[in-house]
Design a protein around this motif. Structure first.
Motif, PDB file in Angstrom:
ATOM      1  N   LEU A  85       0.832  -1.203   0.000  1.00  0.00           N
ATOM      2  CA  LEU A  85       0.000   0.000   0.000  1.00  0.00           C
ATOM      3  C   LEU A  85       0.870   1.258   0.000  1.00  0.00           C
ATOM      4  O   LEU A  85       0.532   2.259  -0.637  1.00  0.00           O
ATOM      5  N   GLY A  86       2.008   1.199   0.663  1.00  0.00           N
ATOM      6  CA  GLY A  86       2.956   2.314   0.629  1.00  0.00           C
ATOM      7  C   GLY A  86       3.510   2.538  -0.772  1.00  0.00           C
ATOM      8  O   GLY A  86       3.684   3.675  -1.216  1.00  0.00           O
ATOM      9  N   LEU A  87       3.753   1.441  -1.468  1.00  0.00           N
ATOM     10  CA  LEU A  87       4.218   1.531  -2.857  1.00  0.00           C
ATOM     11  C   LEU A  87       3.154   2.202  -3.729  1.00  0.00           C
ATOM     12  O   LEU A  87       3.464   3.040  -4.572  1.00  0.00           O
ATOM     13  N   LEU A  88       1.889   1.855  -3.497  1.00  0.00           N
ATOM     14  CA  LEU A  88       0.808   2.503  -4.238  1.00  0.00           C
ATOM     15  C   LEU A  88       0.736   3.993  -3.902  1.00  0.00           C
ATOM     16  O   LEU A  88       0.587   4.831  -4.801  1.00  0.00           O
ATOM     17  N   ARG A  89       0.832   4.335  -2.635  1.00  0.00           N
ATOM     18  CA  ARG A  89       0.771   5.752  -2.224  1.00  0.00           C
ATOM     19  C   ARG A  89       1.900   6.562  -2.853  1.00  0.00           C
ATOM     20  O   ARG A  89       1.723   7.725  -3.201  1.00  0.00           O
ATOM     21  N   ALA A  90       3.060   5.954  -2.973  1.00  0.00           N
ATOM     22  CA  ALA A  90       4.225   6.651  -3.522  1.00  0.00           C
ATOM     23  C   ALA A  90       3.999   7.105  -4.965  1.00  0.00           C
ATOM     24  O   ALA A  90       4.625   8.060  -5.421  1.00  0.00           O
ATOM     25  N   ILE A  91       3.084   6.449  -5.652  1.00  0.00           N
ATOM     26  CA  ILE A  91       2.786   6.818  -7.036  1.00  0.00           C
ATOM     27  C   ILE A  91       2.277   8.252  -7.123  1.00  0.00           C
ATOM     28  O   ILE A  91       2.502   8.939  -8.112  1.00  0.00           O
ATOM     29  N   ALA A  92       1.616   8.726  -6.077  1.00  0.00           N
ATOM     30  CA  ALA A  92       1.035  10.072  -6.093  1.00  0.00           C
ATOM     31  C   ALA A  92       1.902  11.101  -5.392  1.00  0.00           C
ATOM     32  O   ALA A  92       1.497  12.256  -5.262  1.00  0.00           O
ATOM     33  N   ALA A  93       3.087  10.722  -4.950  1.00  0.00           N
ATOM     34  CA  ALA A  93       3.962  11.680  -4.269  1.00  0.00           C
ATOM     35  C   ALA A  93       4.260  12.858  -5.193  1.00  0.00           C
ATOM     36  O   ALA A  93       4.289  12.700  -6.419  1.00  0.00           O
ATOM     37  N   PRO A  94       4.456  14.037  -4.628  1.00  0.00           N
ATOM     38  CA  PRO A  94       4.678  15.234  -5.443  1.00  0.00           C
ATOM     39  C   PRO A  94       5.827  15.101  -6.445  1.00  0.00           C
ATOM     40  O   PRO A  94       5.769  15.649  -7.533  1.00  0.00           O
ATOM     41  N   LEU A 139      -2.965 -13.883  -6.586  1.00  0.00           N
ATOM     42  CA  LEU A 139      -3.249 -12.613  -5.922  1.00  0.00           C
ATOM     43  C   LEU A 139      -2.078 -11.647  -6.082  1.00  0.00           C
ATOM     44  O   LEU A 139      -2.272 -10.451  -6.328  1.00  0.00           O
ATOM     45  N   ILE A 140      -0.874 -12.148  -5.974  1.00  0.00           N
ATOM     46  CA  ILE A 140       0.302 -11.290  -6.138  1.00  0.00           C
ATOM     47  C   ILE A 140       0.322 -10.705  -7.547  1.00  0.00           C
ATOM     48  O   ILE A 140       0.573  -9.510  -7.734  1.00  0.00           O
ATOM     49  N   ARG A 141       0.004 -11.504  -8.534  1.00  0.00           N
ATOM     50  CA  ARG A 141      -0.045 -10.994  -9.913  1.00  0.00           C
ATOM     51  C   ARG A 141      -1.153  -9.949 -10.081  1.00  0.00           C
ATOM     52  O   ARG A 141      -0.987  -8.974 -10.804  1.00  0.00           O
ATOM     53  N   VAL A 142      -2.274 -10.154  -9.425  1.00  0.00           N
ATOM     54  CA  VAL A 142      -3.346  -9.153  -9.467  1.00  0.00           C
ATOM     55  C   VAL A 142      -2.852  -7.846  -8.839  1.00  0.00           C
ATOM     56  O   VAL A 142      -3.106  -6.751  -9.364  1.00  0.00           O
ATOM     57  N   LEU A 143      -2.128  -7.932  -7.729  1.00  0.00           N
ATOM     58  CA  LEU A 143      -1.612  -6.735  -7.074  1.00  0.00           C
ATOM     59  C   LEU A 143      -0.587  -6.015  -7.953  1.00  0.00           C
ATOM     60  O   LEU A 143      -0.542  -4.782  -7.981  1.00  0.00           O
ATOM     61  N   VAL A 144       0.228  -6.770  -8.667  1.00  0.00           N
ATOM     62  CA  VAL A 144       1.160  -6.151  -9.622  1.00  0.00           C
ATOM     63  C   VAL A 144       0.370  -5.405 -10.694  1.00  0.00           C
ATOM     64  O   VAL A 144       0.687  -4.260 -11.040  1.00  0.00           O
ATOM     65  N   ALA A 145      -0.680  -6.027 -11.200  1.00  0.00           N
ATOM     66  CA  ALA A 145      -1.511  -5.384 -12.221  1.00  0.00           C
ATOM     67  C   ALA A 145      -2.203  -4.130 -11.674  1.00  0.00           C
ATOM     68  O   ALA A 145      -2.329  -3.124 -12.380  1.00  0.00           O
ATOM     69  N   ILE A 146      -2.637  -4.177 -10.433  1.00  0.00           N
ATOM     70  CA  ILE A 146      -3.251  -2.994  -9.813  1.00  0.00           C
ATOM     71  C   ILE A 146      -2.229  -1.870  -9.729  1.00  0.00           C
ATOM     72  O   ILE A 146      -2.530  -0.714 -10.040  1.00  0.00           O
ATOM     73  N   HIS A 147      -1.022  -2.188  -9.331  1.00  0.00           N
ATOM     74  CA  HIS A 147       0.052  -1.185  -9.263  1.00  0.00           C
ATOM     75  C   HIS A 147       0.272  -0.560 -10.634  1.00  0.00           C
ATOM     76  O   HIS A 147       0.338   0.668 -10.772  1.00  0.00           O
ATOM     77  N   GLN A 148       0.375  -1.389 -11.655  1.00  0.00           N
ATOM     78  CA  GLN A 148       0.597  -0.873 -13.011  1.00  0.00           C
ATOM     79  C   GLN A 148      -0.577  -0.012 -13.469  1.00  0.00           C
ATOM     80  O   GLN A 148      -0.386   1.040 -14.078  1.00  0.00           O
ATOM     81  N   GLY A 149      -1.780  -0.440 -13.164  1.00  0.00           N
ATOM     82  CA  GLY A 149      -2.957   0.333 -13.545  1.00  0.00           C
ATOM     83  C   GLY A 149      -3.035   1.673 -12.838  1.00  0.00           C
ATOM     84  O   GLY A 149      -3.380   2.697 -13.437  1.00  0.00           O
ATOM     85  N   LEU A 150      -2.700   1.695 -11.555  1.00  0.00           N
ATOM     86  CA  LEU A 150      -2.698   2.957 -10.820  1.00  0.00           C
ATOM     87  C   LEU A 150      -1.630   3.891 -11.368  1.00  0.00           C
ATOM     88  O   LEU A 150      -1.862   5.091 -11.523  1.00  0.00           O
ATOM     89  N   LEU A 151      -0.485   3.345 -11.682  1.00  0.00           N
ATOM     90  CA  LEU A 151       0.583   4.154 -12.260  1.00  0.00           C
ATOM     91  C   LEU A 151       0.110   4.834 -13.541  1.00  0.00           C
ATOM     92  O   LEU A 151       0.299   6.041 -13.733  1.00  0.00           O
ATOM     93  N   LEU A 152      -0.539   4.074 -14.387  1.00  0.00           N
ATOM     94  CA  LEU A 152      -1.050   4.624 -15.640  1.00  0.00           C
ATOM     95  C   LEU A 152      -2.112   5.692 -15.379  1.00  0.00           C
ATOM     96  O   LEU A 152      -2.040   6.808 -15.912  1.00  0.00           O
TER      97      LEU A 152
END
Length: 177
Positions: A85-94, A139-152
């Motif tokens: 979740l921290g990795l996901l949050r970091a995507i929006a860091a300034p 599930l881990i692969r789904v989480l990787v895909a979620i990370h990639q999707g959020l990044l995009l």
């Protein structure tokens, strides 16, 4: 010829990679020329070529650093879900826009550049290995895909509420257990 310290060599390499990353983030890998990197770095072309034979080698070095940094952060976490979740949050860091741009380009390069594809694959495999005892591989692969999707999405939607997104992902994963 005077000897140059290892620290000097490391700092010069960092200067070149920072200049290249800035150019790549702004213009993309393929629209960035070596001359752009020379100008951005303030160094001579000859000096840059001593460190990197070509642009592809700089791209690979940047992607390697990216994976190493991310893997280190995830690998040392006591709570894998919090780390994710921290990795996901970091995507929006300034200061994350440059990393988002580089990340998307790197994934696109996996289609044409085998060395970058191998690094991307290694990143997924490391996550499968690190978290395989706490979550199934699917599930881990789904989480990787979620990370990639959020990044995009974060790269093109300034109104995206990343905190709400992260909270929803956390809730979904916690319900699984």
């Amino acid at each position: 010829m005077p000897k140059v310290s290892a620290e000097h060599l490391t700092n010069r390499r960092r200067q070149i990679l920072d200049a290249a990353a800035g150019c790549f983030a702004r213009n993309g890998f393929h629209r960035t020329s070596m001359q752009d990197i020379v100008k951005e770095s303030g160094l001579s072309a000859g000096l840059i070529y001593r460190y990197f034979p070509g642009k592809e080698d700089m791209i690979l070095a940047i992607v390697e650093e990216w994976h190493t940094t991310r893997s280190a952060g995830l690998g040392t976490a006591s709570d894998p879900l919090d780390a994710y979740l921290g990795l996901l949050r970091a995507i929006a860091a300034p200061d994350a826009a440059r990393q988002r741009n580089l990340g998307m380009q790197a994934w696109a390069e996996t289609v044409r550049e085998p060395r970058i594809r191998a690094l991307a694959r290694q990143g997924v495999d490391e996550q499968l290995e690190a978290f395989g005892d706490v979550a199934p591989a699917a599930l881990i692969r789904v989480l990787v895909a979620i990370h990639q999707g959020l990044l995009l999405q974060a790269s093109w939607d300034d109104s995206l509420d990343v905190e709400a997104f992260v909270a929803a992902v956390g809730e979904l994963v916690r319900r699984r257990g």
